[in-house]
Design a protein around this motif. Structure first.
Motif, PDB file in Angstrom:
ATOM      1  N   MET A   1     -78.968  -5.805 -29.099  1.00  0.00           N
ATOM      2  CA  MET A   1     -78.085  -4.772 -29.670  1.00  0.00           C
ATOM      3  C   MET A   1     -77.655  -5.185 -31.077  1.00  0.00           C
ATOM      4  SD  MET A   1     -74.635  -3.252 -27.990  1.00  0.00           S
ATOM      5  CE  MET A   1     -75.471  -2.634 -26.542  1.00  0.00           C
ATOM      6  N   ASN A   2     -78.123  -4.441 -32.037  1.00  0.00           N
ATOM      7  CA  ASN A   2     -77.827  -4.820 -33.419  1.00  0.00           C
ATOM      8  C   ASN A   2     -76.556  -4.130 -33.916  1.00  0.00           C
ATOM      9  OD1 ASN A   2     -77.803  -5.580 -36.029  1.00  0.00           O
ATOM     10  ND2 ASN A   2     -79.600  -4.395 -36.655  1.00  0.00           N
ATOM     11  N   VAL A   3     -75.454  -4.871 -33.845  1.00  0.00           N
ATOM     12  CA  VAL A   3     -74.194  -4.285 -34.309  1.00  0.00           C
ATOM     13  C   VAL A   3     -73.861  -4.783 -35.713  1.00  0.00           C
ATOM     14  CG1 VAL A   3     -73.261  -3.872 -32.023  1.00  0.00           C
ATOM     15  CG2 VAL A   3     -72.850  -6.070 -33.144  1.00  0.00           C
ATOM     16  N   ARG A   4     -74.785  -5.559 -36.294  1.00  0.00           N
ATOM     17  CA  ARG A   4     -74.561  -6.054 -37.666  1.00  0.00           C
ATOM     18  C   ARG A   4     -74.783  -4.913 -38.656  1.00  0.00           C
ATOM     19  NH1 ARG A   4     -71.613  -8.845 -36.490  1.00  0.00           N
ATOM     20  NH2 ARG A   4     -71.882 -10.614 -35.126  1.00  0.00           N
ATOM     21  N   ASN A   5     -75.706  -4.032 -38.299  1.00  0.00           N
ATOM     22  CA  ASN A   5     -75.971  -2.873 -39.140  1.00  0.00           C
ATOM     23  C   ASN A   5     -74.801  -1.885 -38.960  1.00  0.00           C
ATOM     24  OD1 ASN A   5     -76.705  -0.312 -39.958  1.00  0.00           O
ATOM     25  ND2 ASN A   5     -78.837  -0.516 -39.282  1.00  0.00           N
ATOM     26  N   PRO A   6     -74.026  -1.645 -40.018  1.00  0.00           N
ATOM     27  CA  PRO A   6     -72.803  -0.840 -39.878  1.00  0.00           C
ATOM     28  C   PRO A   6     -73.068   0.560 -39.341  1.00  0.00           C
ATOM     29  CG  PRO A   6     -72.937  -1.830 -42.080  1.00  0.00           C
ATOM     30  CD  PRO A   6     -74.238  -2.101 -41.401  1.00  0.00           C
ATOM     31  N   GLU A   7     -74.157   1.179 -39.756  1.00  0.00           N
ATOM     32  CA  GLU A   7     -74.457   2.532 -39.279  1.00  0.00           C
ATOM     33  C   GLU A   7     -74.731   2.544 -37.784  1.00  0.00           C
ATOM     34  OE1 GLU A   7     -77.523   4.971 -41.252  1.00  0.00           O
ATOM     35  OE2 GLU A   7     -76.584   4.242 -43.116  1.00  0.00           O
ATOM     36  N   ARG A   8     -75.474   1.515 -37.359  1.00  0.00           N
ATOM     37  CA  ARG A   8     -75.815   1.390 -35.945  1.00  0.00           C
ATOM     38  C   ARG A   8     -74.552   1.105 -35.132  1.00  0.00           C
ATOM     39  NH1 ARG A   8     -78.119   3.180 -32.185  1.00  0.00           N
ATOM     40  NH2 ARG A   8     -78.858   1.851 -30.523  1.00  0.00           N
ATOM     41  N   ALA A   9     -73.699   0.245 -35.681  1.00  0.00           N
ATOM     42  CA  ALA A   9     -72.460  -0.111 -34.992  1.00  0.00           C
ATOM     43  C   ALA A   9     -71.598   1.132 -34.801  1.00  0.00           C
ATOM     44  CB  ALA A   9     -71.700  -1.165 -35.789  1.00  0.00           C
ATOM     45  N   GLU A  10     -71.531   1.940 -35.843  1.00  0.00           N
ATOM     46  CA  GLU A  10     -70.747   3.170 -35.808  1.00  0.00           C
ATOM     47  C   GLU A  10     -71.296   4.137 -34.749  1.00  0.00           C
ATOM     48  OE1 GLU A  10     -68.066   3.539 -37.691  1.00  0.00           O
ATOM     49  OE2 GLU A  10     -67.648   5.598 -37.085  1.00  0.00           O
ATOM     50  N   ALA A  11     -72.625   4.265 -34.716  1.00  0.00           N
ATOM     51  CA  ALA A  11     -73.260   5.172 -33.754  1.00  0.00           C
ATOM     52  C   ALA A  11     -73.029   4.701 -32.321  1.00  0.00           C
ATOM     53  CB  ALA A  11     -74.769   5.265 -34.048  1.00  0.00           C
ATOM     54  N   LEU A  12     -73.105   3.381 -32.122  1.00  0.00           N
ATOM     55  CA  LEU A  12     -72.880   2.846 -30.773  1.00  0.00           C
ATOM     56  C   LEU A  12     -71.431   3.067 -30.337  1.00  0.00           C
ATOM     57  CD1 LEU A  12     -74.926  -0.472 -30.999  1.00  0.00           C
ATOM     58  CD2 LEU A  12     -75.341   1.397 -29.378  1.00  0.00           C
ATOM     59  N   ALA A  13     -70.496   2.856 -31.282  1.00  0.00           N
ATOM     60  CA  ALA A  13     -69.074   3.056 -30.956  1.00  0.00           C
ATOM     61  C   ALA A  13     -68.839   4.513 -30.556  1.00  0.00           C
ATOM     62  CB  ALA A  13     -68.201   2.687 -32.152  1.00  0.00           C
ATOM     63  N   ALA A  14     -69.472   5.434 -31.285  1.00  0.00           N
ATOM     64  CA  ALA A  14     -69.305   6.862 -30.995  1.00  0.00           C
ATOM     65  C   ALA A  14     -69.830   7.190 -29.600  1.00  0.00           C
ATOM     66  CB  ALA A  14     -70.038   7.689 -32.046  1.00  0.00           C
ATOM     67  N   GLU A  15     -71.004   6.692 -29.264  1.00  0.00           N
ATOM     68  CA  GLU A  15     -71.591   7.018 -27.953  1.00  0.00           C
ATOM     69  C   GLU A  15     -70.871   6.279 -26.825  1.00  0.00           C
ATOM     70  OE1 GLU A  15     -75.265   8.316 -27.202  1.00  0.00           O
ATOM     71  OE2 GLU A  15     -75.833   8.806 -29.258  1.00  0.00           O
TER      72      GLU A  15
END
Lengths: 231, 196
Positions: A1-15
């Protein structure tokens, strides 16, 4: 799970907040969000965005047993003085009592005594051993409740028995003192079916002579029983 | 529960106070907190779990948890009802996860998804808040597919695959509706100055 990428982290938080992040991914994300402040902030921001939607749901009152269970598990009653009335013991006693009522009621009704006429309200008050101690009855339109001991009830000279209505979701209300040895007529505020409407059960507590000084039961609950409507 | 802003502020202040007092083991405050919020939170759990027994259990677990951990609310800096809702929703989603592990087949899914006809649909619920809330208005502005997928996921706790099944769309389509819908929601809400 790549949460270092801010966009990805944001998308994961949303879902995660929406609920579509599932299974092991959800568990992993939860752990990461607890440890990582930025990720935790992203989750909180999404909660502030989305969760107000839940307020649009029509509220549904949960059954009272949920609160009883919460009290039992948080180890304390919400109001110190009412502890006995919220205790598991009382509810157990009530459950026992309702079981015993079927038996006790049959006994009472089969007796030739005319004390339980047609169209009556009957309450068999039993202790934790489920043995009936007192029977309270009223004519449906009558303005008093007759309370009669059906077993030996021992009360110390400096103590008294007090009868209470147990309204659903509210504090007990006193009906007055009763006798351990003879029939007592307790006055009601109106016809019995009105006065005891919304009252699922009655109970008897042990109080100082003269009755509870506080307006709420202060002593142990000796007997309780559900209000049975014979009409 | 769409309150006007003043009432909402008052309610939040009251709930924050109750949570703070609950953190100090004030039992009266805890009882009032339950009285004020349980019907709302129970509705949230019922909607997601569609089972009264499971919803009661979640509500019970949540409030036992709130009693023991109300102190962590202060640190979270969220709106009080948001925090309470998140406690309940996360427990519901945990329950669903456990169910998913137990049932591998999707055969009885339609039955599980049955929604009483008289209930407002998730979409209607979203729209009912549109006037009162920025989030409702922003959801309203989404495309139909995005709107529907987000509403079903949020209110009914449907997963991607359940959404695909329910909406009769390919999994990839549903996933992108959700992803794009959330992105647009964020842009809309942050533009409206909703989040801090």
């Amino acid at each position: 799970m790549n949460v270092r990428n801010p966009e990805r982290a944001e998308a994961l938080a949303a879902e995660y907040v929406l609920g579509t992040l599932r299974g092991r991914a959800r568990e992993r994300f939860e752990r990461l969000a607890r440890a990582d402040w930025t990720l935790g902030e992203a989750v909180r921001n999404w909660e502030e965005r989305l969760l107000p939607l839940a307020e649009e749901l029509p509220p549904v009152a949960p059954p009272t047993r949920v609160w009883a269970a919460i009290l039992a598990r948080t180890g304390k009653a919400p109001v110190a003085r009412a502890s006995i009335w919220s205790s598991l013991g009382l509810w157990r006693a009530l459950a026992f009592a309702s079981l015993a009522t079927v038996v006790a009621l049959a006994t009472v009704l089969l007796r030739p005594a005319p004390e339980v006429p047609e169209g009556a309200l009957v309450v068999v008050l039993a202790g934790t051993d489920a043995r009936p101690a007192l029977v309270a009855s009223a004519d449906r339109l009558g303005r008093y409740l007759s309370v009669k001991p059906v077993a030996r009830v021992d009360v110390a000279a400096d103590r008294a028995l007090e009868l209470w209505m147990l309204p659903d979701g509210a504090s007990p209300r006193s009906l007055g003192l009763i006798s351990a040895t003879g029939v007592v007529r307790v006055a009601l505020s109106g016809p019995a079916d009105q006065a005891l409407r919304n009252i699922p059960a009655l109970a008897v507590s042990l109080e100082p002579r003269g009755g509870s000084p506080t307006g709420l039961p202060t002593g142990p609950v000796l007997y309780s029983g559900p209000v049975q409507r014979m009409y | 529960m769409a309150l006007d802003p003043t009432k909402q502020l008052e309610r939040n202040a009251r709930l924050t106070d109750l949570l703070a007092r609950t953190a100090l083991a004030d039992q009266r405050a805890f009882a009032e907190l339950y009285r004020t919020t349980s019907a709302h939170l129970y509705a949230v759990a019922l909607r997601i779990l569609r089972d009264t027994g499971a919803a009661e259990e979640v509500l019970q677990e949540s409030f036992v948890n709130i009693w023991h951990h109300a102190g962590s609310y202060v640190a979270a800096k969220s709106q009080p009802l948001t925090w309470l809702t998140s406690v309940v929703r996360n427990r519901c989603l945990d329950q669903l996860r456990r169910r998913e592990v137990q049932t591998v087949t999707m055969d009885d899914e339609d039955e599980g998804l049955a929604i009483a006809a008289e209930d407002p649909t998730p979409l209607e619920m979203l729209l009912s808040g549109a006037d009162a809330r920025a989030v409702g208005a922003c959801v309203e502005a989404l495309e139909q597919g995005q709107k529907q997928a987000i509403a079903l996921a949020f209110f009914q706790g449907l997963s991607h695959s359940e959404l695909a099944h329910h909406l009769r769309e390919p999994l990839g389509t549903v996933k992108s509706w959700i992803r794009r819908g959330l992105e647009r929601l964020r842009a809309c809400l942050d533009g409206a100055g909703v989040t801090r």
